[in-house]
Design an enzyme around this catalytic site. Structure first.
Site, PDB file in Angstrom:
ATOM      1  N   ARG A  87     -54.434   8.931 102.176  1.00 43.06           N
ATOM      2  CA  ARG A  87     -54.045  10.265 102.634  1.00 43.06           C
ATOM      3  C   ARG A  87     -55.306  11.112 102.798  1.00 43.06           C
ATOM      4  O   ARG A  87     -56.120  11.223 101.876  1.00 43.06           O
ATOM      5  CB  ARG A  87     -53.124  10.938 101.617  1.00 43.06           C
ATOM      6  CG  ARG A  87     -52.745  12.368 102.022  1.00 43.06           C
ATOM      7  CD  ARG A  87     -52.019  13.092 100.916  1.00 43.06           C
ATOM      8  NE  ARG A  87     -51.668  14.445 101.333  1.00 43.06           N
ATOM      9  CZ  ARG A  87     -51.883  15.528 100.590  1.00 43.06           C
ATOM     10  NH1 ARG A  87     -52.454  15.425  99.397  1.00 43.06           N
ATOM     11  NH2 ARG A  87     -51.525  16.720 101.037  1.00 43.06           N
ATOM     12  N   LYS A 143     -53.929   9.421  92.719  1.00 42.49           N
ATOM     13  CA  LYS A 143     -52.580   8.873  92.678  1.00 42.49           C
ATOM     14  C   LYS A 143     -52.550   7.630  93.569  1.00 42.49           C
ATOM     15  O   LYS A 143     -53.190   7.604  94.624  1.00 42.49           O
ATOM     16  CB  LYS A 143     -51.566   9.896  93.198  1.00 42.49           C
ATOM     17  CG  LYS A 143     -51.459  11.158  92.367  1.00 42.49           C
ATOM     18  CD  LYS A 143     -50.476  12.144  93.002  1.00 42.49           C
ATOM     19  CE  LYS A 143     -50.412  13.440  92.230  1.00 42.49           C
ATOM     20  NZ  LYS A 143     -49.503  14.428  92.872  1.00 42.49           N
ATOM     21  N   HIS A 198     -48.779  19.146 105.464  1.00 42.72           N
ATOM     22  CA  HIS A 198     -47.543  18.425 105.101  1.00 42.72           C
ATOM     23  C   HIS A 198     -46.995  17.661 106.302  1.00 42.72           C
ATOM     24  O   HIS A 198     -45.802  17.333 106.347  1.00 42.72           O
ATOM     25  CB  HIS A 198     -46.448  19.372 104.573  1.00 42.72           C
ATOM     26  CG  HIS A 198     -46.812  20.107 103.327  1.00 42.72           C
ATOM     27  ND1 HIS A 198     -46.399  21.420 103.095  1.00 42.72           N
ATOM     28  CD2 HIS A 198     -47.554  19.744 102.245  1.00 42.72           C
ATOM     29  CE1 HIS A 198     -46.866  21.808 101.924  1.00 42.72           C
ATOM     30  NE2 HIS A 198     -47.562  20.816 101.391  1.00 42.72           N
ATOM     31  N   ASP A 238     -43.281  27.083  88.358  1.00 42.15           N
ATOM     32  CA  ASP A 238     -42.256  26.037  88.296  1.00 42.15           C
ATOM     33  C   ASP A 238     -40.886  26.689  88.495  1.00 42.15           C
ATOM     34  O   ASP A 238     -40.519  27.601  87.735  1.00 42.15           O
ATOM     35  CB  ASP A 238     -42.324  25.331  86.946  1.00 42.15           C
ATOM     36  CG  ASP A 238     -41.421  24.103  86.889  1.00 42.15           C
ATOM     37  OD1 ASP A 238     -40.221  24.229  87.211  1.00 42.15           O
ATOM     38  OD2 ASP A 238     -41.901  23.018  86.524  1.00 42.15           O
ATOM     39  N   GLU A 248     -43.885  10.251 101.361  1.00 40.70           N
ATOM     40  CA  GLU A 248     -45.128  10.227 102.123  1.00 40.70           C
ATOM     41  C   GLU A 248     -45.877   8.902 101.951  1.00 40.70           C
ATOM     42  O   GLU A 248     -46.531   8.431 102.882  1.00 40.70           O
ATOM     43  CB  GLU A 248     -46.002  11.405 101.707  1.00 40.70           C
ATOM     44  CG  GLU A 248     -45.419  12.759 102.111  1.00 40.70           C
ATOM     45  CD  GLU A 248     -46.179  13.924 101.527  1.00 40.70           C
ATOM     46  OE1 GLU A 248     -47.068  14.452 102.220  1.00 40.70           O
ATOM     47  OE2 GLU A 248     -45.882  14.316 100.383  1.00 40.70           O
ATOM     48  N   HIS A 271     -40.244  21.797 103.925  1.00 40.74           N
ATOM     49  CA  HIS A 271     -40.903  21.099 102.824  1.00 40.74           C
ATOM     50  C   HIS A 271     -41.186  22.140 101.746  1.00 40.74           C
ATOM     51  O   HIS A 271     -42.125  22.936 101.857  1.00 40.74           O
ATOM     52  CB  HIS A 271     -42.200  20.450 103.317  1.00 40.74           C
ATOM     53  CG  HIS A 271     -42.967  19.734 102.249  1.00 40.74           C
ATOM     54  ND1 HIS A 271     -43.034  18.359 102.176  1.00 40.74           N
ATOM     55  CD2 HIS A 271     -43.701  20.197 101.200  1.00 40.74           C
ATOM     56  CE1 HIS A 271     -43.777  18.008 101.133  1.00 40.74           C
ATOM     57  NE2 HIS A 271     -44.188  19.108 100.532  1.00 40.74           N
ATOM     58  N   LEU A 272     -40.359  22.149 100.707  1.00 39.23           N
ATOM     59  CA  LEU A 272     -40.442  23.192  99.688  1.00 39.23           C
ATOM     60  C   LEU A 272     -40.824  22.578  98.342  1.00 39.23           C
ATOM     61  O   LEU A 272     -39.982  22.008  97.635  1.00 39.23           O
ATOM     62  CB  LEU A 272     -39.101  23.924  99.567  1.00 39.23           C
ATOM     63  CG  LEU A 272     -38.518  24.488 100.870  1.00 39.23           C
ATOM     64  CD1 LEU A 272     -37.185  25.180 100.606  1.00 39.23           C
ATOM     65  CD2 LEU A 272     -39.508  25.438 101.543  1.00 39.23           C
ATOM     66  N   GLY A 303     -39.951  18.888  96.106  1.00 39.04           N
ATOM     67  CA  GLY A 303     -39.405  19.171  94.789  1.00 39.04           C
ATOM     68  C   GLY A 303     -38.356  20.263  94.724  1.00 39.04           C
ATOM     69  O   GLY A 303     -37.262  20.065  94.183  1.00 39.04           O
ATOM     70  N   GLY A 314     -36.951  21.846  97.464  1.00 38.81           N
ATOM     71  CA  GLY A 314     -35.950  21.628  98.515  1.00 38.81           C
ATOM     72  C   GLY A 314     -34.928  20.573  98.150  1.00 38.81           C
ATOM     73  O   GLY A 314     -33.744  20.685  98.499  1.00 38.81           O
ATOM     74  N   ASN A 374     -54.038   8.451  97.161  1.00 37.82           N
ATOM     75  CA  ASN A 374     -54.157   9.892  97.397  1.00 37.82           C
ATOM     76  C   ASN A 374     -55.166  10.411  96.379  1.00 37.82           C
ATOM     77  O   ASN A 374     -54.843  10.611  95.213  1.00 37.82           O
ATOM     78  CB  ASN A 374     -52.796  10.573  97.230  1.00 37.82           C
ATOM     79  CG  ASN A 374     -52.854  12.074  97.496  1.00 37.82           C
ATOM     80  OD1 ASN A 374     -53.916  12.634  97.738  1.00 37.82           O
ATOM     81  ND2 ASN A 374     -51.704  12.720  97.434  1.00 37.82           N
ATOM     82  N   ASN A 405     -34.082  19.665  94.991  1.00 40.37           N
ATOM     83  CA  ASN A 405     -33.451  19.819  93.682  1.00 40.37           C
ATOM     84  C   ASN A 405     -32.848  21.187  93.386  1.00 40.37           C
ATOM     85  O   ASN A 405     -32.021  21.290  92.476  1.00 40.37           O
ATOM     86  CB  ASN A 405     -34.479  19.489  92.586  1.00 40.37           C
ATOM     87  CG  ASN A 405     -34.930  18.048  92.645  1.00 40.37           C
ATOM     88  OD1 ASN A 405     -34.141  17.134  92.441  1.00 40.37           O
ATOM     89  ND2 ASN A 405     -36.207  17.830  92.929  1.00 40.37           N
ATOM     90  N   ARG A 421     -49.627  30.410  96.051  1.00 43.22           N
ATOM     91  CA  ARG A 421     -50.229  30.959  97.271  1.00 43.22           C
ATOM     92  C   ARG A 421     -49.353  32.061  97.849  1.00 43.22           C
ATOM     93  O   ARG A 421     -48.129  32.009  97.785  1.00 43.22           O
ATOM     94  CB  ARG A 421     -50.420  29.860  98.320  1.00 43.22           C
ATOM     95  CG  ARG A 421     -51.336  28.736  97.895  1.00 43.22           C
ATOM     96  CD  ARG A 421     -51.402  27.674  98.978  1.00 43.22           C
ATOM     97  NE  ARG A 421     -52.089  26.464  98.528  1.00 43.22           N
ATOM     98  CZ  ARG A 421     -51.720  25.236  98.826  1.00 43.22           C
ATOM     99  NH1 ARG A 421     -50.645  25.033  99.591  1.00 43.22           N
ATOM    100  NH2 ARG A 421     -52.388  24.199  98.380  1.00 43.22           N
ATOM    101  N   ASN A 474     -44.427  23.015  95.317  1.00 47.77           N
ATOM    102  CA  ASN A 474     -45.366  24.045  94.875  1.00 47.77           C
ATOM    103  C   ASN A 474     -46.133  24.588  96.077  1.00 47.77           C
ATOM    104  O   ASN A 474     -46.396  25.782  96.182  1.00 47.77           O
ATOM    105  CB  ASN A 474     -46.323  23.475  93.838  1.00 47.77           C
ATOM    106  CG  ASN A 474     -47.152  24.554  93.176  1.00 47.77           C
ATOM    107  OD1 ASN A 474     -46.621  25.550  92.691  1.00 47.77           O
ATOM    108  ND2 ASN A 474     -48.457  24.373  93.141  1.00 47.77           N
TER     109      ASN A 474
END
Length: 398
Positions: free
Chosen positions: A91, A14, A180, A282, A384, A208-209, A330, A332, A7, A334, A241, A211
């Site tokens: 990706r 990554k 996503h 965050d 992913e 998909h929740l 992240g 969604g 990615n 946690n 955003r 950042n």
């Protein structure tokens, strides 16, 4: 056999080494991050079997970074010269109307991805850099492009098209592409497995929740609608955003605030959302501020939840019947309060979250609704990289 999943971003890369036969919650054999490419001081972090090592160095470009990362993997016995790789999976954020499935990359595909840069000027160039570097370093392996937009490519026209002039839309490829998609598709495929349902008869909402955040309505395995649009700016309130706003705000800022197009772009994409309202993006920091009775944080959270509930309600109507609602990424996966507040007071619609189940922490997919909840609510960790590896395996018949 393994798949190397890459990615590539504008200043980072990554990567993971993934066995496509792995379970969704399995850790990859190895993973890494090349960061601060082009800066005076960069770093490469590699994690192998849970053991992390970090090297700081100047990384002039993507080629230098990826070559050095491969050397570190080789030094630990898990690099391209030691392991048997069947493919490299990449990706790619935007596939436009051209790509609805993964494709084997050749010079023509590279050129087509390059042609789509106007639709994703921040992402596709970086994705393309990673592709070109990896193909140069590993020329004997098949390289597979997996597109974030592909899952939404065949949405019904009523969901995919905007109510603007047909000729303008056609000439400039304006439609709702969604993003996503790899995550939404992966999660929506896991839900029937967890529930023991036939995927061809399952209607669900996937959230998909992170950042970045998006919602999707999935009818029997096919995307029917999604919250992001021509760009990832649309839809839910996100970390930085705005999500959906009145388009007239853009004209108002240009006329009254004398802001340029680039300034407005930066404002809406990087200085708005939760960060613009509360000063942080965050959710852990936001939660701490809420606990300290910070009014800005509380307002940001309420706006976030309100918009999330609007999309959930809209997709319940679009689907007609909802069998499952799942949270991922992240926030969604946690944030217990986000899940509870997003679906609060919906018992009339057959949605009942079990507080004890919701509070449990686990890396496994799990149901958090009550036994008598008509609509099942789940937390499904997304993966992913595994999804990309699996798609590459199918395409290359590995």
């Amino acid at each position: 056999m393994y798949c190397l999943v890459i990615n590539s971003g504008s200043s980072s890369i990554k990567f993971q080494i993934v066995d496509p036969a792995s379970a969704a919650t399995d850790e990859p054999l190895a993973s890494g991050l090349v960061e601060q490419i082009g800066e005076p001081s960069g770093a490469i972090t590699v994690t192998i079997n849970g053991e992390k090592s970090r090297e700081e160095l100047e990384i002039a470009d993507h080629t230098v970074g990826l070559k050095r990362a491969f050397e570190l993997l080789d030094a630990n016995g898990v690099g391209p010269t030691q392991l048997e790789f069947f493919a490299v999976g990449h990706r790619v954020v935007h596939g436009g109307k051209l790509f609805s499935e993964p494709v084997l990359i050749d010079a023509q595909i590279e050129s087509m991805i390059e042609d789509l840069i106007p639709l994703a000027p921040l992402h596709n160039p970086a994705n393309l850099d990673g592709i070109r570097v990896a193909r140069e370093i590993l020329p004997d392996l098949p390289h597979v492009a997996v597109f974030d937009t592909a899952f939404f490519n065949h949405m019904p026209p009523a969901a995919a098209l905007y109510a603007i002039n047909n000729e303008v839309a056609s000439e400039h490829d304006i439609r709702r592409y969604g993003f996503h998609g790899t995550s939404h598709e992966f999660v929506s495929q896991q839900v029937p497995k967890v529930l023991g349902r036939d995927p061809e008869h399952t209607r669900q909402i996937t959230l998909h929740l992170g950042n970045g955040a998006s919602a999707a309505a999935v009818h029997n395995g096919r995307a029917m609608d999604t919250s992001m649009g021509l760009t990832p700016l649309a839809g839910l309130v996100m970390g930085t955003r705005t999500g959906d706003i009145d388009p007239g705000i853009i004209f108002h800022l240009a006329r009254e605030a004398k802001m340029s197009v680039d300034e407005i772009d930066t404002l809406l994409n990087k200085k708005s959302g939760v960060k613009g309202l509360a000063g942080v993006n965050d959710f852990r920091a936001l939660r701490e501020m809420i606990e300290q009775d910070n009014s800005d944080a509380w307002l940001a959270y309420n706006i976030y939840i309100h918009q999330l509930r609007r999309f959930i309600g809209a997709y319940m109507i679009i689907l007609g019947r909802v069998d499952a609602i799942s949270f991922t990424a992240g926030v969604g996966e946690n944030d217990v309060e986000v899940r509870a507040d997003a679906l609060a007071d919906l018992e009339l619609y057959g949605i009942k979250i079990d507080p004890e189940r919701n509070a449990q922490r686990s890396s496994d997919p799990r149901v958090i609704s009550t036994d008598d909840s008509t609509v099942k609510v789940l937390v499904v960790p997304t993966n992913e990289e595994l999804a990309i590896a699996q798609k590459a395996a199918v395409l290359t018949q590995a």
